[in-house]
Design an enzyme around this catalytic site. Structure first.
Site, PDB file in Angstrom:
ATOM      1  N   GLY A 225      58.104  23.602  98.963  1.00 38.05           N
ATOM      2  CA  GLY A 225      57.024  23.586  97.978  1.00 38.05           C
ATOM      3  C   GLY A 225      55.875  22.657  98.340  1.00 38.05           C
ATOM      4  O   GLY A 225      54.971  22.427  97.530  1.00 38.05           O
TER       5      GLY A 225
ATOM      6  N   ASP B 121      61.745  27.038 108.722  1.00 41.20           N
ATOM      7  CA  ASP B 121      61.986  25.800 107.978  1.00 41.20           C
ATOM      8  C   ASP B 121      61.154  24.650 108.565  1.00 41.20           C
ATOM      9  O   ASP B 121      61.284  24.326 109.747  1.00 41.20           O
ATOM     10  CB  ASP B 121      63.498  25.514 108.074  1.00 41.20           C
ATOM     11  CG  ASP B 121      63.969  24.502 107.057  1.00 41.20           C
ATOM     12  OD1 ASP B 121      63.125  23.922 106.356  1.00 41.20           O
ATOM     13  OD2 ASP B 121      65.194  24.294 106.978  1.00 41.20           O
TER      14      ASP B 121
ATOM     15  N   ASP C  56      66.161  21.050  98.470  1.00 40.29           N
ATOM     16  CA  ASP C  56      67.415  21.814  98.568  1.00 40.29           C
ATOM     17  C   ASP C  56      68.229  21.777  97.273  1.00 40.29           C
ATOM     18  O   ASP C  56      68.379  20.737  96.648  1.00 40.29           O
ATOM     19  CB  ASP C  56      68.290  21.241  99.690  1.00 40.29           C
ATOM     20  CG  ASP C  56      67.719  21.554 101.061  1.00 40.29           C
ATOM     21  OD1 ASP C  56      66.553  21.989 101.139  1.00 40.29           O
ATOM     22  OD2 ASP C  56      68.448  21.357 102.049  1.00 40.29           O
TER      23      ASP C  56
ATOM     24  N   GLU D 183      59.414  25.310 103.089  1.00 34.81           N
ATOM     25  CA  GLU D 183      58.831  23.963 103.268  1.00 34.81           C
ATOM     26  C   GLU D 183      58.827  23.203 101.961  1.00 34.81           C
ATOM     27  O   GLU D 183      57.997  22.358 101.725  1.00 34.81           O
ATOM     28  CB  GLU D 183      57.463  24.026 103.961  1.00 34.81           C
ATOM     29  CG  GLU D 183      56.548  25.156 103.544  1.00 34.81           C
ATOM     30  CD  GLU D 183      55.801  24.826 102.277  1.00 34.81           C
ATOM     31  OE1 GLU D 183      56.446  24.806 101.194  1.00 34.81           O
ATOM     32  OE2 GLU D 183      54.576  24.612 102.361  1.00 34.81           O
TER      33      GLU D 183
END
Ligand code: GLA
Length: 516
Positions: free
Chosen positions: A320, A281, A341, A318
């Site tokens: 997009g 992430d 998210d 990430e």
């Protein structure tokens, strides 16, 4: 003031042109301005470090930079030190400075002695009470960027030829995930029939990490996870696989220890624990690297995975950025998030899901667009809406990561998540993502080509009224009447006419068809 002083000392040419009275007057003016500012500086002004100790031995940290003039408040927030966020709607409420950031966090801040007293209200979670201590802006500086590899293509790791299926802790549990939850989830995945329906990965998201590395610099888990190897053995003993989470930055989005500078060591640690899947992430990497470096940062992680000695699914997260779909596969990514998210609401789910058609050409076996994890069963949508959510994700050949509490799900939730005819659309061996064929008012008709020449057709109603949708064969790309049309939620073949068929679609609902 500083600017002028440094100019005067560093730039003789400027000093030379100032005769004494003018220089003196300027100095005086700036001194007066500075004195005025010092007097006018509010008791909130400055940089602050807010510590949030957790019951399992980890402290997360958020920076605030505040400036107030009268009622006008400006500043920046560094939530969990992971990102830089502008204040939204800053204002005063009595003695409290109040502002939000787009993480769904609202702060209430006032001076308390030498410190600030902070109440942080995260949307949908309990308020957090904390002290913020004064720091210098230098204390907020992120670590330096590290050297990155030159761009190259990493060979495909051969994993997840169909979209990965499993469960992830974040959407329902967030920080509440622990060893016991993971074990009970693995049990429930088997006993509920989900494992038999194809779900295999049990994935621990953020907040498992320890406060610091061990003496050898190895990543550690916090008190919620006393023995990662034992947990992994337990999950494997159920015939399932274990997934975990880290960040290429210095902290995760939750503010926990991450992998910057330990990329290869951490992938080896995970491999040693028996981990089969890792979500990587971006988070605080945004404070270290530029977006132009995204590809090489993830390539570095891909190379670390290549050398870790275990096949591990590589989940790139990430949001997009940097058009990840163009290079995700080349850094050996198996899936990549295409959006921010998801939240457990119709608005969030539908705005993400119905926007994904444009990325269809980037999906292929082993390489999937990831519109984020499922919210099915979390309570913020109706079962009709959850069927739409699940159908749409299957039409998108999206990873199917359940995000609910599998231990206590209702029969309706289980039936949605384990509908094998719908899952078969997602898991079709051709590995093609569906696209929207056409939209008519609130109706959207999507098609996904399937192996063996069939097609899945999703007739979605985004509106708040039930509608009848007439579908002609030519509108779904067929020259003539198909040999069969099956309703995948009703589990029955439909009677069809020569020209087409007409379906009733409930508000926010779907009719999902298998057309052969
Ligand atoms: C980011 C990700 C989420 C989740 C959290 C954990 O927001 O997009 O899916 O992993 O971090 O902190």
């Amino acid at each position: 003031m500083n600017l002028v002083t440094s100019k005067e000392t560093n730039s003789p040419s400027v000093t030379a042109r100032l005769d004494l009275p003018l220089g003196f007057l300027l100095l005086l003016a700036f001194s007066l301005l500075a004195a005025h500012r010092a007097l006018g500086a509010s008791d909130l002004d400055g940089a602050w470090r807010m510590d949030v100790p957790k019951p399992f031995g980890v402290t997360t940290r958020t920076f605030l930079v505040l400036h107030r003039e009268g009622n006008a408040l400006t500043g920046m927030v560094y939530p969990n030190t992971a990102e830089e966020r502008r204040m939204l709607n800053p204002h005063m409420e009595g003695q409290n400075a109040v502002f939000s950031i787009d993480w769904g966090w609202t702060f209430y801040v006032h001076r308390a002695g030498a410190n600030l007293s902070v109440t942080l209200k995260p949307e949908g979670a309990e308020p957090i009470q904390a002290i913020a201590y004064p720091i210098s802006e230098a204390d907020m500086r992120p670590p330096s960027a590290l050297p990155l590899p030159a761009v190259r293509d990493i060979p495909d790791n051969g994993l997840v030829r169909t979209p990965p299926m499993g469960w992830n802790s974040w959407n329902h549990f967030a920080e509440a995930v622990d060893d016991r939850t993971v074990r009970e989830t693995a049990d429930a995945m088997v006993s509920s029939g989900m494992a038999a329906a194809g779900y295999v990965y049990v994935n621990i998201d953020d907040t498992w990490e320890g406060a610091q590395r061990d003496a050898l610099g190895n990543l550690t888990a916090n008190r919620k996870f006393p023995d990662m190897k034992a947990l992994s053995a337990y999950v494997h003993g159920k015939g399932l696989k274990l997934g975990m989470y880290t960040s290429p930055g210095f902290v995760t989005c939750g503010g926990y220890m991450a992998s910057l500078g330990h990329e290869e060591q951490d992938m080896k640690t995970l491999a040693g624990w028996g981990v089969d899947y890792v979500k990587v992430d971006w988070c605080s990497a945004s404070r270290v690297y530029a977006d132009a470096e995204l590809r090489r940062v993830y390539q570095k992680m891909g190379e670390a995975l290549e050398r870790c000695g275990r096949p591990i699914v590589f989940s790139i997260c990430e949001y997009g950025r940097g058009e990840v779909w163009r290079w995700g596969a080349a850094v050996s990514g198996n899936l990549w998030r295409t959006t921010g998210d998801i939240h457990d609401s119709w608005k969030s789910m539908s705005s993400i899901g119905f926007d994904q058609g444009r990325l269809a050409s980037y999906a292929s076996p082993g390489h999937w667009n990831d519109p984020d994890m499922l919210e099915v069963g979390n309570g913020g949508m109706t079962n009709t809406e959850y069927k739409t959510h699940f159908s749409l994700w299957c039409m998108l050949a999206a990873p199917l990561m359940a995000g609910n509490d599998l231990r206590s799900m209702s029969d309706e939730t289980r039936d949605i998540l384990t509908n094998r005819e719908v899952i078969a659309v997602d898991q079709d061996a051709l590995g093609k993502q569906g696209t929207r064929l056409f939209a008519l008012n609130d109706i959207e008709v999507w098609s996904k080509p399937l192996s063996g020449g069939g097609q899945a057709v999703g007739i979605f109603n985004r509106g708040a009224e039930g509608t009848t949708a007439p579908i002609t064969w030519s509108r779904i790309g067929r020259e003539s009447k198909p040999s069969s049309v099956r309703d995948l939620w009703q589990h029955r073949d439909l009677a069809i006419a020569d020209e087409g068929l007409s379906v009733e679609v409930p508000p926010h609902g779907v009719v999902l068809l298998l057309v052969k």
